[in-house]
Scaffold this active site. Structure first.
Site, PDB file in Angstrom:
ATOM      1  N   ASP A  73      69.683  62.296  24.063  1.00  0.00           N
ATOM      2  CA  ASP A  73      69.767  63.523  23.194  1.00  0.00           C
ATOM      3  C   ASP A  73      69.061  65.121  23.965  1.00  0.00           C
ATOM      4  O   ASP A  73      69.136  65.708  23.811  1.00  0.00           O
ATOM      5  CB  ASP A  73      68.859  63.832  21.821  1.00  0.00           C
ATOM      6  CG  ASP A  73      67.894  63.573  22.025  1.00  0.00           C
ATOM      7  OD1 ASP A  73      67.803  61.926  21.830  1.00  0.00           O
ATOM      8  OD2 ASP A  73      66.914  63.767  21.199  1.00  0.00           O
ATOM      9  N   GLY A 129      66.511  70.514  15.430  1.00  0.00           N
ATOM     10  CA  GLY A 129      65.913  71.163  13.680  1.00  0.00           C
ATOM     11  C   GLY A 129      64.554  72.582  13.696  1.00  0.00           C
ATOM     12  O   GLY A 129      64.219  72.013  13.207  1.00  0.00           O
ATOM     13  N   ASP A 180      58.831  70.601  10.743  1.00  0.00           N
ATOM     14  CA  ASP A 180      57.901  71.790   9.862  1.00  0.00           C
ATOM     15  C   ASP A 180      59.214  73.687  10.809  1.00  0.00           C
ATOM     16  O   ASP A 180      59.341  74.823  10.154  1.00  0.00           O
ATOM     17  CB  ASP A 180      57.315  72.762  10.285  1.00  0.00           C
ATOM     18  CG  ASP A 180      56.360  72.713  11.504  1.00  0.00           C
ATOM     19  OD1 ASP A 180      57.305  72.762  12.635  1.00  0.00           O
ATOM     20  OD2 ASP A 180      55.334  73.649  11.510  1.00  0.00           O
ATOM     21  N   GLY A 181      60.126  72.923  11.463  1.00  0.00           N
ATOM     22  CA  GLY A 181      61.034  74.083  12.320  1.00  0.00           C
ATOM     23  C   GLY A 181      60.381  74.785  13.110  1.00  0.00           C
ATOM     24  O   GLY A 181      60.959  75.863  13.748  1.00  0.00           O
ATOM     25  N   ARG A 196      75.068  67.990  24.729  1.00  0.00           N
ATOM     26  CA  ARG A 196      74.152  67.023  25.361  1.00  0.00           C
ATOM     27  C   ARG A 196      74.781  65.417  25.177  1.00  0.00           C
ATOM     28  O   ARG A 196      75.925  65.721  24.350  1.00  0.00           O
ATOM     29  CB  ARG A 196      73.137  66.765  24.614  1.00  0.00           C
ATOM     30  CG  ARG A 196      72.575  67.822  23.883  1.00  0.00           C
ATOM     31  CD  ARG A 196      71.614  67.709  22.390  1.00  0.00           C
ATOM     32  NE  ARG A 196      71.315  69.015  22.549  1.00  0.00           N
ATOM     33  CZ  ARG A 196      69.552  69.872  22.985  1.00  0.00           C
ATOM     34  NH1 ARG A 196      69.422  69.051  23.012  1.00  0.00           N
ATOM     35  NH2 ARG A 196      69.392  70.754  22.816  1.00  0.00           N
TER      36      ARG A 196
HETATM   37  P1  AMP Z   1      62.864  66.650  21.085  1.00  0.00           P
HETATM   38  O1  AMP Z   1      61.425  67.072  21.079  1.00  0.00           O
HETATM   39  O2  AMP Z   1      62.974  68.390  21.891  1.00  0.00           O
HETATM   40  O3  AMP Z   1      64.168  66.019  21.778  1.00  0.00           O
HETATM   41  O4  AMP Z   1      63.508  67.185  19.886  1.00  0.00           O
HETATM   42  C1  AMP Z   1      63.542  65.581  19.033  1.00  0.00           C
HETATM   43  C2  AMP Z   1      63.952  66.252  17.704  1.00  0.00           C
HETATM   44  O5  AMP Z   1      62.757  66.040  16.772  1.00  0.00           O
HETATM   45  C3  AMP Z   1      65.006  67.484  17.736  1.00  0.00           C
HETATM   46  O6  AMP Z   1      66.269  66.859  16.776  1.00  0.00           O
HETATM   47  C4  AMP Z   1      64.660  68.196  17.275  1.00  0.00           C
HETATM   48  O7  AMP Z   1      65.352  68.788  16.632  1.00  0.00           O
HETATM   49  C5  AMP Z   1      63.499  67.434  16.395  1.00  0.00           C
HETATM   50  N1  AMP Z   1      62.486  68.407  16.110  1.00  0.00           N
HETATM   51  C6  AMP Z   1      61.502  68.058  17.291  1.00  0.00           C
HETATM   52  N2  AMP Z   1      59.920  69.153  16.928  1.00  0.00           N
HETATM   53  C7  AMP Z   1      60.758  69.586  15.339  1.00  0.00           C
HETATM   54  C8  AMP Z   1      60.020  71.264  14.340  1.00  0.00           C
HETATM   55  N3  AMP Z   1      58.874  71.000  15.182  1.00  0.00           N
HETATM   56  N4  AMP Z   1      60.875  70.947  13.802  1.00  0.00           N
HETATM   57  C9  AMP Z   1      62.181  69.810  12.691  1.00  0.00           C
HETATM   58  N5  AMP Z   1      62.661  69.231  13.839  1.00  0.00           N
HETATM   59  C10 AMP Z   1      61.672  69.005  15.516  1.00  0.00           C
HETATM   60 MG    MG Z   2      65.062  67.402  22.884  1.00  0.00          MG
END
Ligand code: AMP
Ligand code: MG
Length: 486
Positions: free
Chosen positions: A245, A85, A118-119, A176
């Protein structure tokens, strides 16, 4: 950069083709020159050029950017669609040493998997990931690496406005357990088989010849998790979000979020603000790894045997073996920390007793082991004793320990050597990270981050001039909670 992209040749449901969203004013915070060399990145590339590429403002030749689809169990609950994301895979680099690595931008803008996000990423978590992942690698713990951190010249909103950035992450791959769960949940056995075969081909080609390749895949991935988590236990690392994940199929530490190193030894230690029930507490990590492997096993059932009962029986065997193997691996690591190569019963008892004394004395995990080695080296027990209040109890234990070492006829030099190699002096403690993130975020000062990186690049070596960085926090410096900060 020599790209050789293979993941993008998989069916279109595996990813979304999407370019990074450009940022306003990309500037290099840090570029990992050594890693760049290993990857075959032109060392003559200017800072401006590096900033353009590693912010996502310019897509380099040969790159074919994609965001990967995956699902996952988050804190035990299944989420059928997660995916990249806020990350984009630029492609796979073929290095001068004929290795293949994923090169991924994190904080590179929205994708179809962004949901509400917000990506983007603030520079705080980027600095955290950069420093911790590089420290892990220097300690010999399998991990994704950090190639570049860029400030974007834009702000991101996380309760307050924060400076934004992009991290370039290098991984053996980004497959993953959650990637398998994505297709398993859709009951798409064709795609599941494609993914399993791709994984075997790319990472474990020897398994192609195995009688039962998918059981062998489960076994191999489980063994890699056991190796990884046992190493985490040895250095006091708490991942904090061991969701499926965030579980890499190749056994690398991945997705550094609210992860942290434990100061005082306590298996119940939790730092992550979102881990309210302590599911991912330090001492729970081996058990959680097993839980994650059970999820992985579940996804593979249709590939293991058409007869679901037979498939379950075969997979269950692997999972049933997991706790014993994990315990052996953890004990193997822990025994080395007290200078004993074999993890026979007596050695294991010594480890357990030492840990119990540490727990009751609120001793620093890292320094207690390190100074134990020092006590043998210099015969000076003062530094070790300073970690404990119950000196008599410690002395009793030391007596038993030295007796065991003697009974085994071990060469003192070898013992000290082994201890020095398994007991780091310098770990990226929370309070140190907090300081460098503060300096970066509030004052645009990255010099402290660079100093720390240098210290942590040699974690097992005594560095008298940097001793202050080995110390646990003073009472007013203690950081009780860490945040995802995504
Ligand atoms: P993580 O914390 O890296 O394990 O992320 C968990 C999920 O949330 C994943 O699918 C990420 O891509 C999504 N995600 C986390 N932060 C963001 C963000 N700021 N914008 C979009 N997706 C996010
Ligand atoms: Mg993650």
């Amino acid at each position: 950069m020599l790209f050789d992209n293979s993941y993008q040749n998989l069916p279109q449901e595996f990813f979304e083709r999407i370019n990074p969203v450009p940022v306003k004013d990309p500037k290099i915070i840090i570029f990992n020159t050594d890693l760049g060399k290993t990857l075959g990145i032109d060392p003559k590339m200017s800072e401006k050029e590096l900033a353009k590429i590693f912010s996502g403002n310019e897509v380099p030749e040969g790159s074919s950017p994609i965001a990967l689809a995956y699902a996952g169990h988050q804190f035990g609950q299944f989420v059928h669609q997660l995916g990249d994301g806020r990350a984009i895979l630029l492609g796979e680099l073929s290095t001068p040493d004929q290795e293949r690595y994923d090169i991924q931008l994190k904080g590179s803008g929205q994708t179809k998997f962004s949901r509400q996000g917000d990506g983007r990423a603030p520079i705080g978590p980027i600095i955290r990931e950069y420093v911790i992942s590089e420290s892990m690698n220097a300690m010999g713990i399998p991990s994704t690496r950090s190639l570049a951190a860029i400030s974007s010249g834009e702000q991101v909103f996380r309760e307050t406005l924060l400076p934004g950035g992009v991290l370039t992450r290098i991984a053996k791959s980004h497959i993953r357990v959650g990637t398998f769960e994505y297709f398993a949940a859709q009951k798409n056995t064709d795609h599941l088989k494609t993914l399993a075969d791709y994984t075997i081909n790319r990472h474990f080609p020897a398994l192609k010849e195995a009688n039962d390749p998918y059981i062998s895949l489960l076994q191999t991935v489980s063994d890699l998790q056991i190796e990884l988590i046992s190493k985490w236990m040895g250095i006091g690392f708490i991942h904090g979000v061991m969701n499926t994940d965030n579980t890499s199929i190749v056994g690398e530490t991945i997705d550094y979020g609210p992860c942290a190193f434990m100061d005082e030894y306590n298996p119940g230690t939790v730092f992550s603000s979102i881990d309210t029930h302590g599911r991912y507490a330090f001492g729970n990590q081996p058990l959680i790894a097993q839980w994650n492997m059970a999820c992985f096993a579940n996804t593979l059932l249709p590939l293991i045997d058409e007869n679901s009962e037979k498939a379950v029986t075969k997979a269950q065997e692997v999972i049933n073996d997991f706790p014993k193997k994990m315990n052996e691996a953890v004990m193997g690591v822990m025994c080395k920390k007290i200078g004993l190569d074999s993890s026979e019963k007596n050695s294991q008892e010594l480890v357990k007793n030492f840990l119990n004394i540490m727990l009751d004395n609120k001793s620093d995990y890292t320094l207690s082991f390190r100074y134990l080695g020092e006590s043998l080296k210099s015969k000076n027990e003062d530094l070790l004793k300073a970690q404990f209040q119950e000196h008599d109890r410690l002395s009793d234990w030391l007596l038993k320990w030295t007796k065991t070492l003697k009974s085994k006829n071990l060469n003192k030099k070898d013992v000290v050597n082994m201890m020095d190699k398994t007991n780091p002096f310098f770990i990226p403690r929370n309070h140190l990270l907090e300081k460098i993130i503060d300096a970066a975020t509030k004052h645009n000062d990255f010099s402290q981050m660079k100093t720390l990186l240098k210290v942590f690049s040699n974690p097992y070596k005594e560095q008298p001039e940097n001793e202050a960085y080995s110390k646990p926090p003073k009472p007013n410096e203690i950081v009780k909670q860490t945040f995802c900060g995504t």
